[in-house]
Scaffold this motif. Structure first.
Motif, short mmCIF file in Angstrom:
data_model
loop_
_atom_site.label_atom_id
_atom_site.label_comp_id
_atom_site.label_asym_id
_atom_site.label_seq_id
_atom_site.Cartn_x
_atom_site.Cartn_y
_atom_site.Cartn_z
N LEU A 113 -0.89 -5.82 -8.55
CA LEU A 113 0.27 -4.93 -8.48
C LEU A 113 1.55 -5.74 -8.59
N GLU A 114 2.60 -5.08 -8.96
CA GLU A 114 3.91 -5.72 -8.92
C GLU A 114 4.28 -6.00 -7.46
N ASP A 115 5.17 -6.97 -7.26
CA ASP A 115 5.60 -7.28 -5.89
C ASP A 115 6.11 -6.01 -5.21
N ARG A 116 5.70 -5.80 -3.98
CA ARG A 116 6.05 -4.58 -3.26
C ARG A 116 6.90 -4.86 -2.03
N VAL A 117 7.91 -4.03 -1.84
CA VAL A 117 8.66 -4.00 -0.59
C VAL A 117 8.47 -2.61 -0.02
N PHE A 118 7.75 -2.51 1.09
CA PHE A 118 7.45 -1.21 1.67
C PHE A 118 8.55 -0.79 2.65
N LYS A 119 9.02 0.44 2.50
CA LYS A 119 9.96 0.98 3.47
C LYS A 119 9.25 1.35 4.77
N ARG A 120 7.98 1.76 4.62
CA ARG A 120 7.21 2.14 5.81
C ARG A 120 5.80 1.55 5.70
N VAL A 121 5.32 0.99 6.81
CA VAL A 121 3.94 0.55 6.94
C VAL A 121 3.39 1.29 8.15
N LEU A 122 2.51 2.26 7.91
CA LEU A 122 2.08 3.16 8.97
C LEU A 122 0.56 3.18 9.11
#
Length: 406
Positions: A129-138
């Motif tokens: 996957l492309e680099d990810r920045v998650f706003k939420r990790v739930l």
């Protein structure tokens, strides 16, 4: 099950040591091929080390920092049915600092919101996957959440026929998987194939064969998980490597597969037992069929096993073996296990009891991973002394925990 019924891959254990950090005690087992009587064994301690002198020579074991032997505390103890093959000793240790300071390398423990992560195939380390920045990790509800939804609601189930799916910048954490949204790179890195899950000739007519869209790595064809919705990937933690994106750092080569499965599952068992206070686990395939039953006994063991062939022997002063590192004791999870396919009467009774009484938190993994896990556990069981390979109708195992002492 007797020791004679253990797998043929077992070999003679020369020296085995298990220390219990919380109890500050330990068990030392010396094979009678190494020493014939307790008088032949002299145990002394150094700074974070244990020295065992036998007629074969002296063996030094490296212990975790802060763990030392209480001098003079090692005494012989009965070996029971194994007295013809093993010498047993009990000893006391002192622990001067907590060894819980080790950081976990579990994906579930390290994922954070607003940080950048890279996703790789564990088999070939291809970026998925492309680099990810998650706003939420739930976290997702545990695997049995929909079975008790009636206890939450006073009206018809509002979640019926609805899936819990992530938004574009979410990462949802299940017990053994991650739910993330697809991105544009998926067209080049993963393939999708509809496949049946479960046996089509199942004896249970009420449980028809389910078809799922399996996701595989295009580079090495390893199955990564499922496409649970057109734009959502379910990635099993045993199939992917998730790392923080740090500058231009190159990814390391793929970790040994067996070691990766061992560490990842150990991390999940430890995390689930801590968060849910559950110690019984039912390893299941995605169709809900139990494959392996695990009973976690404790997580504070420190162990090392040295084969009989590696204890002493003919060594000269110039021998390179003298300069090889001492065997290192490491943290391990102690558990009992039995396979659900076992044909023994006592083992079948155990499996039936767990099923009837709903014992065992479900740990869902692809069938191939279940088979890999069983192989890892069987191999670990084979390194134990004969007296420790089984207990009643269970087989016994020690697997390295995710936090290995340095």
């Amino acid at each position: 099950m007797s020791a004679l019924e253990m797998p043929a891959k077992t070999h003679g254990v020369g020296v085995f040591l298990e220390l219990r950090k919380r109890l500050q005690s330990g068990l030392l087992i010396v094979g009678k091929d190494v020493a014939r009587s307790p008088a032949d064994v002299v145990v002394t301690g150094g700074e974070s080390s244990l020295h065992i002198r036998t007629p074969r020579g002296e063996l030094s074991l490296t212990l975790p920092a802060g763990v030392t032997l209480e001098q003079g505390s090692c005494i012989p103890t009965p070996a029971g049915e194994s007295c013809g093959e093993e010498l047993h000793f009990r000893l006391r240790i002192s622990v001067t600092r907590s060894s819980d300071e080790e950081a976990s390398d579990s994906v579930m423990e390290t994922l954070r919101a607003k940080e950048t992560y890279c996703f790789y195939c564990q088999g070939c380390m291809t970026r998925l996957l492309e680099d990810r920045v998650f706003k939420r990790v739930l976290p997702l509800p545990n695997g049995n959440w929909n079975a008790i939804v009636d206890d939450w609601c006073c009206h018809p189930d509002p979640f019926a026929n609805r899936k819990l799916l992530p938004r574009a910048e979410d990462c949802l954490l299940g017990d053994t998987f991650l739910l993330v949204a697809k991105d544009d790179s998926c067209e080049q890195t993963v393939s999708e194939e509809v496949s049946p899950v479960g046996s089509e000739d199942s004896q249970d007519p009420k449980k028809p064969c389910r078809r799922v869209a399996l996701i595989s790595c295009k580079s090495c064809s390893s199955v990564l998980g499922e496409a649970v919705a057109p734009e959502t990937l379910k990635l099993y933690v045993t199939q992917v490597v998730v790392e923080p994106a740090v500058g231009d750092r190159k990814t390391e080569t793929s970790l040994n597969r067996s070691l990766f499965v061992e560490r990842t599952i150990a991390a999940r068992l430890l995390g689930l037992s801590s968060s849910m206070s559950t110690f019984h686990f039912s390893v299941q395939t995605p169709d809900g069929k139990a494959f392996l039953l695990l009973w976690l006994l404790n997580s504070d063991s420190i162990t090392v096993s040295v084969p009989e062939t590696s204890v002493g022997g003919e060594r000269s002063i110039s021998s390179p073996a003298l300069h090889s590192p001492s065997p290192r004791a490491a943290r391990a999870l102690k558990l009992l296990y039995t396979t659900c396919s076992h044909t023994g009467v006592e083992q079948r009774d155990i499996v039936t009891s767990w099923e009837v009484n709903a014992i065992g938190h479900p740990v869902v993994l692809p069938l191939k991973v279940c088979e890999e896990l069983l192989q890892v556990i069987d191999d670990s069981n084979a390194t134990l002394p004969a007296s420790m390979r089984c207990m009643r109708s269970y087989e016994y195992n020690l697997i390295p925990s995710p936090a290995v002492f340095r």
